[in-house]
Design a protein around this motif. Structure first.
Motif, PDB file in Angstrom:
ATOM      1  N   LEU A   1    -106.271   0.552 -72.989  1.00  0.00           N
ATOM      2  CA  LEU A   1    -106.541   1.899 -72.485  1.00  0.00           C
ATOM      3  C   LEU A   1    -106.294   1.975 -70.987  1.00  0.00           C
ATOM      4  O   LEU A   1    -105.754   2.970 -70.487  1.00  0.00           O
ATOM      5  CB  LEU A   1    -107.980   2.295 -72.813  1.00  0.00           C
ATOM      6  N   ASP A   2    -106.665   0.932 -70.270  1.00  0.00           N
ATOM      7  CA  ASP A   2    -106.447   0.895 -68.827  1.00  0.00           C
ATOM      8  C   ASP A   2    -104.956   1.031 -68.510  1.00  0.00           C
ATOM      9  O   ASP A   2    -104.563   1.774 -67.595  1.00  0.00           O
ATOM     10  CB  ASP A   2    -107.004  -0.419 -68.277  1.00  0.00           C
ATOM     11  N   LYS A   3    -104.126   0.339 -69.274  1.00  0.00           N
ATOM     12  CA  LYS A   3    -102.670   0.444 -69.092  1.00  0.00           C
ATOM     13  C   LYS A   3    -102.177   1.852 -69.402  1.00  0.00           C
ATOM     14  O   LYS A   3    -101.307   2.394 -68.706  1.00  0.00           O
ATOM     15  CB  LYS A   3    -101.959  -0.568 -69.989  1.00  0.00           C
ATOM     16  N   HIS A   4    -102.743   2.461 -70.453  1.00  0.00           N
ATOM     17  CA  HIS A   4    -102.333   3.822 -70.814  1.00  0.00           C
ATOM     18  C   HIS A   4    -102.733   4.827 -69.741  1.00  0.00           C
ATOM     19  O   HIS A   4    -102.003   5.789 -69.467  1.00  0.00           O
ATOM     20  CB  HIS A   4    -102.931   4.203 -72.167  1.00  0.00           C
TER      21      HIS A   4
ATOM     22  N   ARG B   1     -97.642  11.349 -76.352  1.00  0.00           N
ATOM     23  CA  ARG B   1     -98.739  12.172 -75.860  1.00  0.00           C
ATOM     24  C   ARG B   1     -98.653  12.331 -74.338  1.00  0.00           C
ATOM     25  O   ARG B   1     -98.863  13.419 -73.804  1.00  0.00           O
ATOM     26  CB  ARG B   1    -100.073  11.568 -76.280  1.00  0.00           C
ATOM     27  N   ILE B   2     -98.374  11.220 -73.662  1.00  0.00           N
ATOM     28  CA  ILE B   2     -98.227  11.281 -72.202  1.00  0.00           C
ATOM     29  C   ILE B   2     -97.051  12.171 -71.818  1.00  0.00           C
ATOM     30  O   ILE B   2     -97.156  12.994 -70.895  1.00  0.00           O
ATOM     31  CB  ILE B   2     -98.061   9.862 -71.630  1.00  0.00           C
ATOM     32  N   GLN B   3     -95.949  12.043 -72.538  1.00  0.00           N
ATOM     33  CA  GLN B   3     -94.787  12.869 -72.231  1.00  0.00           C
ATOM     34  C   GLN B   3     -95.087  14.345 -72.457  1.00  0.00           C
ATOM     35  O   GLN B   3     -94.605  15.207 -71.709  1.00  0.00           O
ATOM     36  CB  GLN B   3     -93.584  12.446 -73.081  1.00  0.00           C
ATOM     37  N   THR B   4     -95.897  14.638 -73.462  1.00  0.00           N
ATOM     38  CA  THR B   4     -96.272  16.034 -73.719  1.00  0.00           C
ATOM     39  C   THR B   4     -97.061  16.607 -72.545  1.00  0.00           C
ATOM     40  O   THR B   4     -96.843  17.758 -72.135  1.00  0.00           O
ATOM     41  CB  THR B   4     -97.104  16.138 -75.012  1.00  0.00           C
ATOM     42  N   VAL B   5     -97.976  15.818 -71.982  1.00  0.00           N
ATOM     43  CA  VAL B   5     -98.739  16.263 -70.812  1.00  0.00           C
ATOM     44  C   VAL B   5     -97.782  16.560 -69.651  1.00  0.00           C
ATOM     45  O   VAL B   5     -97.897  17.597 -68.971  1.00  0.00           O
ATOM     46  CB  VAL B   5     -99.787  15.211 -70.399  1.00  0.00           C
TER      47      VAL B   5
ATOM     48  N   GLU C   1    -104.240  10.673 -85.524  1.00  0.00           N
ATOM     49  CA  GLU C   1    -104.149   9.436 -84.743  1.00  0.00           C
ATOM     50  C   GLU C   1    -102.794   8.751 -84.934  1.00  0.00           C
ATOM     51  O   GLU C   1    -102.670   7.551 -84.722  1.00  0.00           O
ATOM     52  CB  GLU C   1    -105.297   8.499 -85.115  1.00  0.00           C
ATOM     53  N   VAL C   2    -101.794   9.526 -85.300  1.00  0.00           N
ATOM     54  CA  VAL C   2    -100.483   8.920 -85.548  1.00  0.00           C
ATOM     55  C   VAL C   2     -99.477   9.188 -84.428  1.00  0.00           C
ATOM     56  O   VAL C   2     -98.438   8.541 -84.366  1.00  0.00           O
ATOM     57  CB  VAL C   2     -99.881   9.390 -86.899  1.00  0.00           C
ATOM     58  N   ILE C   3     -99.778  10.133 -83.543  1.00  0.00           N
ATOM     59  CA  ILE C   3     -98.851  10.409 -82.443  1.00  0.00           C
ATOM     60  C   ILE C   3     -98.944   9.278 -81.424  1.00  0.00           C
ATOM     61  O   ILE C   3    -100.022   9.013 -80.889  1.00  0.00           O
ATOM     62  CB  ILE C   3     -99.152  11.755 -81.770  1.00  0.00           C
ATOM     63  N   PRO C   4     -97.845   8.592 -81.124  1.00  0.00           N
ATOM     64  CA  PRO C   4     -97.884   7.465 -80.177  1.00  0.00           C
ATOM     65  C   PRO C   4     -98.322   7.920 -78.786  1.00  0.00           C
ATOM     66  O   PRO C   4     -98.070   9.055 -78.374  1.00  0.00           O
ATOM     67  CB  PRO C   4     -96.435   6.957 -80.154  1.00  0.00           C
TER      68      PRO C   4
ATOM     69  N   THR D   1    -107.192  18.842 -71.720  1.00  0.00           N
ATOM     70  CA  THR D   1    -108.111  17.840 -72.259  1.00  0.00           C
ATOM     71  C   THR D   1    -107.298  16.797 -73.003  1.00  0.00           C
ATOM     72  O   THR D   1    -106.313  17.110 -73.673  1.00  0.00           O
ATOM     73  CB  THR D   1    -109.171  18.450 -73.191  1.00  0.00           C
ATOM     74  N   PHE D   2    -107.728  15.535 -72.883  1.00  0.00           N
ATOM     75  CA  PHE D   2    -106.961  14.407 -73.408  1.00  0.00           C
ATOM     76  C   PHE D   2    -107.950  13.392 -73.957  1.00  0.00           C
ATOM     77  O   PHE D   2    -108.824  12.906 -73.224  1.00  0.00           O
ATOM     78  CB  PHE D   2    -106.143  13.803 -72.259  1.00  0.00           C
ATOM     79  N   TYR D   3    -107.823  13.057 -75.237  1.00  0.00           N
ATOM     80  CA  TYR D   3    -108.826  12.238 -75.916  1.00  0.00           C
ATOM     81  C   TYR D   3    -108.203  10.962 -76.450  1.00  0.00           C
ATOM     82  O   TYR D   3    -107.130  10.976 -77.055  1.00  0.00           O
ATOM     83  CB  TYR D   3    -109.443  13.047 -77.062  1.00  0.00           C
ATOM     84  N   LEU D   4    -108.924   9.831 -76.250  1.00  0.00           N
ATOM     85  CA  LEU D   4    -108.446   8.507 -76.665  1.00  0.00           C
ATOM     86  C   LEU D   4    -109.530   7.820 -77.504  1.00  0.00           C
ATOM     87  O   LEU D   4    -110.615   7.531 -76.998  1.00  0.00           O
ATOM     88  CB  LEU D   4    -108.123   7.663 -75.433  1.00  0.00           C
ATOM     89  N   PRO D   5    -109.268   7.514 -78.791  1.00  0.00           N
ATOM     90  CA  PRO D   5    -110.309   6.981 -79.673  1.00  0.00           C
ATOM     91  C   PRO D   5    -110.382   5.464 -79.802  1.00  0.00           C
ATOM     92  O   PRO D   5    -111.318   4.943 -80.401  1.00  0.00           O
ATOM     93  CB  PRO D   5    -109.912   7.582 -81.033  1.00  0.00           C
ATOM     94  N   GLU D   6    -109.413   4.734 -79.257  1.00  0.00           N
ATOM     95  CA  GLU D   6    -109.240   3.331 -79.630  1.00  0.00           C
ATOM     96  C   GLU D   6    -110.413   2.419 -79.244  1.00  0.00           C
ATOM     97  O   GLU D   6    -110.775   1.504 -79.990  1.00  0.00           O
ATOM     98  CB  GLU D   6    -107.942   2.784 -79.026  1.00  0.00           C
ATOM     99  N   VAL D   7    -111.013   2.646 -78.091  1.00  0.00           N
ATOM    100  CA  VAL D   7    -112.128   1.788 -77.658  1.00  0.00           C
ATOM    101  C   VAL D   7    -113.323   1.958 -78.585  1.00  0.00           C
ATOM    102  O   VAL D   7    -114.003   0.986 -78.936  1.00  0.00           O
ATOM    103  CB  VAL D   7    -112.509   2.086 -76.190  1.00  0.00           C
ATOM    104  N   ASP D   8    -113.576   3.176 -79.018  1.00  0.00           N
ATOM    105  CA  ASP D   8    -114.663   3.438 -79.958  1.00  0.00           C
ATOM    106  C   ASP D   8    -114.405   2.732 -81.285  1.00  0.00           C
ATOM    107  O   ASP D   8    -115.310   2.122 -81.864  1.00  0.00           O
ATOM    108  CB  ASP D   8    -114.801   4.944 -80.178  1.00  0.00           C
ATOM    109  N   HIS D   9    -113.177   2.828 -81.778  1.00  0.00           N
ATOM    110  CA  HIS D   9    -112.843   2.170 -83.047  1.00  0.00           C
ATOM    111  C   HIS D   9    -113.116   0.668 -82.969  1.00  0.00           C
ATOM    112  O   HIS D   9    -113.714   0.085 -83.873  1.00  0.00           O
ATOM    113  CB  HIS D   9    -111.369   2.396 -83.389  1.00  0.00           C
ATOM    114  N   ALA D  10    -112.677   0.049 -81.886  1.00  0.00           N
ATOM    115  CA  ALA D  10    -112.871  -1.395 -81.734  1.00  0.00           C
ATOM    116  C   ALA D  10    -114.353  -1.738 -81.618  1.00  0.00           C
ATOM    117  O   ALA D  10    -114.835  -2.710 -82.214  1.00  0.00           O
ATOM    118  CB  ALA D  10    -112.109  -1.903 -80.515  1.00  0.00           C
TER     119      ALA D  10
END
Length: 419
Positions: A226-229, A179-183, A172-175, A199-208
């Motif tokens: 997340l919406d902005k991302h 990640r977007i640039q890698t895609v 969870e350290v890659i900004p 496949t692309f996974y985002l954990p932040e909403v779950d953490h909150a």
């Protein structure tokens, strides 16, 4: 001076832990898209962990609301039981219920192997022998279509001996920008090396949601971030000019649980006779001697309050979590399922205010989202709620990947959502 010395000692002690974070992309050489696969569309399958079915409207995720209006939106999507992260992410990419693919929980005991699986144990997470079914990236690679994974449950393990051509070890350290640039970088590769499934996974909403609860301002902020991302990702990918399709899903919802009146270990459970697995909403008891099952079940039924007690043979059929469903023999002999918002809590640490794991047919807060848009999808379509095992045939159809193995999902969404 003393404070500086203490800080240096702390940093030196922490240093190795930080150094062990693996952010290197794995690339399997000598793989190429076949000429036929180079002509196929592209799919980015995105999961925002813990994104409840009503979050986009509740917290005004404007970009996602705009995209779903241009494509397909489901009333909601039902996670499989138990509504946990590992079982459901793997159900989405295999079209199988947890009892069919083997990941029956985030943490569980396998009596045949006499081993525990845990999502925090790297040796288990990266061991392909724990995973049944044929994930979408395996299906693609088997047919000489390249796949890439910026995280997904199962993507770090060679399942049927196959990994995605491009993948990462979870961290969870890659900004998000990287990640977007890698895609984008993947999609700008030459046609023969370009992945068609990402496949692309985002954990932040779950953490909150866990840390603060689903109603908290921090969770609102996580949804809006997340919406902005998602907007950043979509706009960056659009610059490639490729026919990319987006499938935005999640594994489960989130409920504010009763943290003050948690349920202790029932007195009827003798840990010398049973291996206790799980917690929270689902506790599984594996009998060391099967003769202990009936008397313990009777005792539990008598003392049960705010939770239900079942034997594996008598589990409710709609949960697909009973003896007939248990392909790998990993489900407990006795199961205790709490009534929402109750949780079993056996730890000295306070329980998280937001949790999940309940039967989604009874607890609407466990429902999550399905939004999809892109050239393959119909526009302005809203479909009724459905189970997450039905996503697999849709993505396989878009990518033109036939399969002959049996799955639990149906093709009803294919006709409803695709052009």
């Amino acid at each position: 001076m003393k404070k500086i010395v203490v800080l240096l000692i702390f940093l030196l002690w922490q240093g190795p832990a930080f150094a062990q974070v693996d952010t290197v992309q794995r690339v399997i050489a000598d793989r190429y898209n076949s000429p036929a696969q180079q002509e196929k569309p592209y799919v980015i399958l995105i999961s925002a962990d813990g994104f409840r079915y009503d979050y986009a409207d509740k917290y005004d995720a404007r970009f996602l609301k705009g995209m779903r209006a241009e494509g397909v939106e489901a009333e909601s999507m039902l996670p499989a039981f138990p509504s946990k992260t590992f079982p459901n992410h793997y159900s989405i990419v295999t079209g199988l219920y947890p009892s069919s693919h083997g990941l029956i929980n985030n943490h569980f005991y396998d009596p045949q192997r006499k081993e525990h699986y845990s999502m925090r144990d790297r040796s288990k997470v990266e061991d392909g022998s724990w995973y049944g079914g044929t994930p979408l990236w395996v299906l693609a690679e088997q047919q000489q279509m390249l796949a890439a994974s910026f995280f997904w449950v199962g993507s770090e393990a060679p399942i049927q001996g196959i990994l995605s051509t491009y993948h990462y070890i979870y961290n969870e350290v890659i900004p998000i920008e990287r990640r977007i640039q890698t895609v984008v970088d993947w999609l700008e590769l030459p046609e023969e090396k370009r992945p068609h499934l990402i496949t692309f996974y985002l954990p932040e909403v779950d953490h909150a949601g866990h840390r603060y609860g689903p109603e908290a301002p921090e969770t609102r902020q996580a949804v809006q971030d997340l919406d902005k991302h998602m907007q950043m990702l979509t706009e960056a990918v659009a610059q490639t000019g490729l026919p990319v399709n987006y499938v935005f899903v999640s594994d489960h919802g989130m409920l504010a649980v009763d943290t003050k009146n948690t349920l202790p270990m029932p007195a009827a459970i003798d840990t010398s006779k049973f291996m206790v697995s799980g917690g929270g909403m689902v506790v599984e008891l594996h009998a060391k001697d099967k003769k202990a099952v009936k008397p313990t079940y009777r005792k539990l039924k008598k003392e049960a309050k705010e939770y239900a007690v079942y034997t594996k043979k008598k589990m409710p059929k709609h949960l697909r979590y009973g003896t007939k469903d248990d392909k790998y023999g990993r489900i407990g002999d006795i199961l205790l399922l709490t009534d929402a918002p109750k949780v079993f809590h056996f730890s000295s640490r306070p329980p998280a205010p937001g949790q999940h794991g309940y039967d989604a047919t009874k607890v609407k807060e466990m429902h999550t989202v399905f939004y999809a848009w892109g050239p393959a999808f119909k526009q302005g379509i809203k479909v009724e709620s459905f189970r997450n095992v039905d996503v697999y045939p849709v993505i396989a159809e878009i990518l033109g990947l036939p399969y002959t193995h049996k799955i639990d999902g149906s093709r009803h969404l294919v006709e409803k959502t695709l052009k």
